[in-house]
Design an enzyme around this catalytic site. Structure first.
Site, PDB file in Angstrom:
ATOM      1  N   LYS A 206       5.965  45.024  27.402  1.00 58.83           N
ATOM      2  CA  LYS A 206       7.026  44.152  26.914  1.00 58.83           C
ATOM      3  C   LYS A 206       7.724  44.874  25.763  1.00 58.83           C
ATOM      4  CE  LYS A 206       9.017  40.413  25.064  1.00 58.83           C
ATOM      5  NZ  LYS A 206      10.213  39.824  25.648  1.00 58.83           N
TER       6      LYS A 206
ATOM      7  N   HIS B 167     -11.553  53.582  16.451  1.00 53.99           N
ATOM      8  CA  HIS B 167     -11.412  53.549  14.989  1.00 53.99           C
ATOM      9  C   HIS B 167     -10.369  52.526  14.564  1.00 53.99           C
ATOM     10  CE1 HIS B 167      -7.852  55.886  16.068  1.00 53.99           C
ATOM     11  NE2 HIS B 167      -7.367  55.625  14.867  1.00 53.99           N
TER      12      HIS B 167
ATOM     13  N   HIS C 149      -6.590  38.619   8.738  1.00 54.80           N
ATOM     14  CA  HIS C 149      -5.879  38.042   7.604  1.00 54.80           C
ATOM     15  C   HIS C 149      -6.730  36.958   6.953  1.00 54.80           C
ATOM     16  CE1 HIS C 149      -1.454  39.131   8.866  1.00 54.80           C
ATOM     17  NE2 HIS C 149      -2.128  40.152   8.412  1.00 54.80           N
TER      18      HIS C 149
HETATM   19  P1  H2U Z   1      -4.099  56.118  14.254  1.00 48.01           P
HETATM   20  O1  H2U Z   1      -4.705  56.701  15.445  1.00 48.01           O
HETATM   21  O2  H2U Z   1      -4.177  54.596  14.229  1.00 48.01           O
HETATM   22  O3  H2U Z   1      -2.725  56.659  14.042  1.00 48.01           O
HETATM   23  O4  H2U Z   1      -5.005  56.536  13.008  1.00 48.01           O
HETATM   24  C1  H2U Z   1      -5.511  57.800  12.795  1.00 48.01           C
HETATM   25  C2  H2U Z   1      -5.471  58.020  11.293  1.00 48.01           C
HETATM   26  O5  H2U Z   1      -6.378  59.053  10.988  1.00 48.01           O
HETATM   27  C3  H2U Z   1      -4.105  58.418  10.791  1.00 48.01           C
HETATM   28  O6  H2U Z   1      -3.668  57.536   9.785  1.00 48.01           O
HETATM   29  C4  H2U Z   1      -5.834  59.856   9.983  1.00 48.01           C
HETATM   30  C5  H2U Z   1      -4.334  59.816  10.216  1.00 48.01           C
HETATM   31  O7  H2U Z   1      -3.631  59.990   8.999  1.00 48.01           O
HETATM   32  N1  H2U Z   1      -6.411  61.190  10.043  1.00 48.01           N
HETATM   33  C6  H2U Z   1      -7.033  61.724   8.943  1.00 48.01           C
HETATM   34  O8  H2U Z   1      -7.103  61.077   7.900  1.00 48.01           O
HETATM   35  N2  H2U Z   1      -7.572  62.967   9.002  1.00 48.01           N
HETATM   36  C7  H2U Z   1      -7.509  63.758  10.107  1.00 48.01           C
HETATM   37  O9  H2U Z   1      -8.000  64.852  10.082  1.00 48.01           O
HETATM   38  C8  H2U Z   1      -6.878  63.260  11.331  1.00 48.01           C
HETATM   39  C9  H2U Z   1      -6.298  61.889  11.304  1.00 48.01           C
END
Ligand code: H2U
Length: 366
Positions: free
Chosen positions: A328, A177, A293
């Site tokens: 790193k 994701h 970007h």
């Molecule tokens: P990361 O793994 O890059 O942290 O991203 C996961 C995102 O998914 C995170 O911003 C969101 C978290 O807030 N999320 C939801 O919106 N709903 C959920 O039920 C689980 C995670």
């Protein structure tokens, strides 16, 4: 120019792969210290946990999987391709009171921050990362990014698509994701790039990154992979050991939304090829933070000048240095003085370029 002092003592001929030097990043207007003689230093520091390679295809407890009920009670659809939903814990809300305007105060300035945050799943299967998807599936990811940019870009001046991959990068969920944060303000990174590309264009009348890519295509020292329209290279000024930029190599493109169908296919291909090489480097699911970007959006969609100097590009920042478990750290000198690297960008590019184009997991099935 950073003050390098007079080089009165040097008696040897300079060799970039052997001798320390500083390099300039014209996009950010800053310098990086390159110390190639240090690559052989022993490592007794922190070792990361190797990325989890045995992920279940579907986890009924993972809120990013199809058909799962998220903690807020919403049920994910039985999605078969990409799936986008509003982030349940957004850093930016579209409606929130603004602090009082204090533009005249040089020390205590603040401003309004509004926006929208979304989560975008790339694929229904948790164990399928971008290099393991089919080209058609990666192209669907590219198409969905563009749809999101079109929609959010109508309203917000900056739409940041970014992927945090791997626990080493603080990613909280192994499901493939990315996140999309759209904001009412131009964040620092794009603001710096906006200004430096603008200045270069004002002085020379050509877009900086198109000039840069032409020179890199001539030199061929830092290229990792190429497809019909794109080149992935380790920039001359890279700070992270295996940092890569993805740049258009044939046509000046200012925004991702301007890509032709062929350029989208070709972008999917370069993403797949690069991430395959990344995984092959240490035979692991290679962690990184990446993002796209391009010219600002929202109120700046009509800024014809910005479309002349902005070049759409991708940035990959992987933390790993010498194995799947040694990363790193950008600490000490980097935090207090400036970025520093040991391996040269040319050495990093050669290591990546020489790796097989077939993913190690797929090669064992052949
Ligand atoms: P990361 O793994 O890059 O942290 O991203 C996961 C995102 O998914 C995170 O911003 C969101 C978290 O807030 N999320 C939801 O919106 N709903 C959920 O039920 C689980 C995670």
């Amino acid at each position: 120019m950073q003050d390098t002092g007079e080089d009165k003592q040097a008696t040897e001929t300079f060799a970039p792969d052997e001798h320390q030097h500083i390099r300039y990043n014209p996009l950010r207007g800053e310098w990086v210290l390159v110390s190639p003689h240090r690559t052989k230093r022993p490592w007794a520091g922190q070792v990361e946990r190797p990325p989890d390679e045995d992920l279940p295809r579907h986890d009924p407890k993972n809120p990013l999987c199809p058909r799962v009920t998220r903690p807020n009670g919403q049920v994910n659809p039985d999605y078969k391709s990409t799936f986008v939903f509003p982030n349940d814990f957004p850093a930016l809300l579209s409606d929130s009171p603004a602090p009082p305007s204090d533009d005249d105060d040089p020390l205590f300035r603040s401003g309004a921050a509004r926006g929208e945050c979304r989560v975008m799943c790339f694929h229904p299967h948790t164990d399928v990362t971008l290099p393991l998807m089919t080209l058609v599936e990666v192209r669907a990811v590219v198409d969905r990014w563009i749809e999101e940019l079109e929609e959010l870009g109508k309203k917000w001046v900056w739409v940041q698509i970014f992927e945090n991959k791997g626990a080493t990068m603080g990613c909280s969920n192994p499901h493939p994701h990315c996140q999309i944060w759209a904001s009412s303000f131009l964040p620092n990174e794009p603001q710096i790039k906006d200004e430096n590309q603008r200045q270069y264009y004002l002085q020379r009348g050509t877009p900086m990154l198109m000039d840069y890519v032409a020179r890199e295509l001539e030199k061929k020292e830092r290229i990792v992979v190429m497809t019909g329209d794109w080149v992935a290279l380790v920039p001359f000024w890279a700070t992270w050991p295996f940092e890569v930029m993805v740049l258009p190599r044939r046509r000046h493109v200012a925004r991702m939304t301007h890509l032709t169908p062929y350029e989208r296919d070709s972008l999917a291909e370069v993403i797949q090829k690069l991430t395959t090489k990344y995984d092959n480097l240490f035979q692991c699911s290679f962690p990184y933070s990446m993002g796209w970007h391009g010219a600002p959006t929202g109120e700046r969609l009509e800024d014809a000048e910005a479309e002349k100097y902005w070049v759409f590009h991708g940035c990959y920042f992987p933390p790993l240095l010498r194995s799947a478990t040694v990363k790193k750290f950008m600490v000490g000198y980097e935090m207090l003085a400036q970025a520093q690297r040991d391996l040269t960008p040319e050495q990093a590019a050669a290591r990546l370029r020489d790796l097989p184009d077939v993913h190690y997991k797929l090669a064992s099935q052949e």
